[in-house]
Design a protein around this motif. Sequence first.
Motif, short mmCIF file in Angstrom:
data_model
loop_
_atom_site.label_atom_id
_atom_site.label_comp_id
_atom_site.label_asym_id
_atom_site.label_seq_id
_atom_site.Cartn_x
_atom_site.Cartn_y
_atom_site.Cartn_z
N LEU A 179 0.97 -1.15 0.03
CA LEU A 179 0.14 -0.05 -0.10
C LEU A 179 0.81 1.36 0.13
O LEU A 179 1.94 1.31 0.82
CB LEU A 179 -0.88 -0.17 1.04
N ALA A 180 0.57 2.00 -0.80
CA ALA A 180 1.24 3.23 -0.84
C ALA A 180 0.52 4.53 -0.66
O ALA A 180 -0.84 4.68 -0.95
CB ALA A 180 1.92 3.54 -2.32
N ASP A 181 0.86 5.55 0.34
CA ASP A 181 0.18 6.59 0.74
C ASP A 181 0.40 7.91 0.13
O ASP A 181 1.25 7.92 -0.70
CB ASP A 181 0.05 6.85 2.14
N VAL B 20 -2.11 0.35 -5.04
CA VAL B 20 -2.32 -0.79 -4.17
C VAL B 20 -1.89 -1.81 -5.17
O VAL B 20 -2.36 -1.76 -6.21
CB VAL B 20 -3.92 -1.08 -3.81
N THR B 21 -0.83 -2.50 -4.39
CA THR B 21 -0.33 -3.50 -5.40
C THR B 21 -0.27 -4.87 -4.71
O THR B 21 0.00 -5.20 -3.59
CB THR B 21 1.21 -3.09 -5.64
N LEU C 120 0.15 -7.15 -9.77
CA LEU C 120 -0.90 -6.34 -10.28
C LEU C 120 -0.79 -5.00 -9.43
O LEU C 120 -1.12 -4.99 -8.28
CB LEU C 120 -2.27 -7.08 -9.72
N HIS C 121 -0.85 -3.90 -10.27
CA HIS C 121 -0.54 -2.46 -9.64
C HIS C 121 -1.85 -1.52 -10.03
O HIS C 121 -2.10 -1.54 -11.11
CB HIS C 121 0.56 -1.74 -10.38
N TRP C 122 -2.36 -1.41 -8.92
CA TRP C 122 -3.71 -0.40 -9.17
C TRP C 122 -3.64 0.98 -8.53
O TRP C 122 -3.15 1.20 -7.45
CB TRP C 122 -4.90 -1.19 -8.13
N VAL C 123 -3.39 1.90 -9.46
CA VAL C 123 -3.37 3.27 -9.02
C VAL C 123 -4.60 3.90 -8.64
O VAL C 123 -5.64 3.91 -9.39
CB VAL C 123 -3.07 4.10 -10.38
#
Length: 274
Positions: A122-124, A205-206, A268-271
């Motif tokens: 998770l990236a903030d 979210v990856t 799977l990389h979800w922006v």
Amino acid sequence: MNVALASLSAEPGQANEDFAAAAFGAAVLLDGAGVAGADTGCTHGIAWFSATLGGLLLSAVTAHPARPLADCLADSIRAVRSLHEDSCDLSYRASPTSTVVAVRAGAEALEYLVLGDSTLLLADEEGKATAITDQRLDEVGKRLRGPVDELLTGSPEHAAALARYRDALTGLRNRPGGFWIAGPDAQAAEHALTGVVPLESLTSVTLLSDGATRLVDSFGIATWEGTLSVLSSSGPDELIRSVREAEAGDPDGRRWPRGKAQDDATVLHWVVSE
């Protein structure tokens, strides 16, 4: 919904036992597993198991938005069991299993579930990366894999030690003091790591199989923040290419002892927000 997906089998022409897919507001990733060199007792195989479970899970997650993810997973495990319990020996010790990562976005929050050693990253908005991984398999493995790591990857002696190691792991699968993974028993879903994160705090979210996280958790030559930087600038294909490059530089496992010289790798990389 902006999603980029890449997956590469361990060897050309070899079945890819990873599975990943996304629907609007949801995504799943599974990494199928068996026991090296052993009959699975399943006529369909590991790739079939992970893909079938993954497809059913994504359907359940999206069709029942109010149902907890762990319950969706349990329902899906039971559904897969019903598809092949009459033709396959599901009591067999090496019956196919799979890690599971699942996410679902609601109006304000992201729900997640992690079971097994695949990773949710998770990236903030501040660029911080938070990796959520089920460590129980690794903790059990560290107690058992010493003889494997002393041998050159790919050698006959390594293959024999690896088979013994995986057989020992199987004896600790889905039981207290061992580790939990999706297989024939829906009870495993109760032991998944689950949580909720405010959606507005996330930029991406990856979902990654352990074959795609080696640069960080196995080789120690990258960070999660660095992983996100590669994904943001160049996408999942470049991350997997970097993993393969590192593996090719250590084919015998002298620098980085490991079970497989290369593994199926899926990202799977979800922006979530630009």
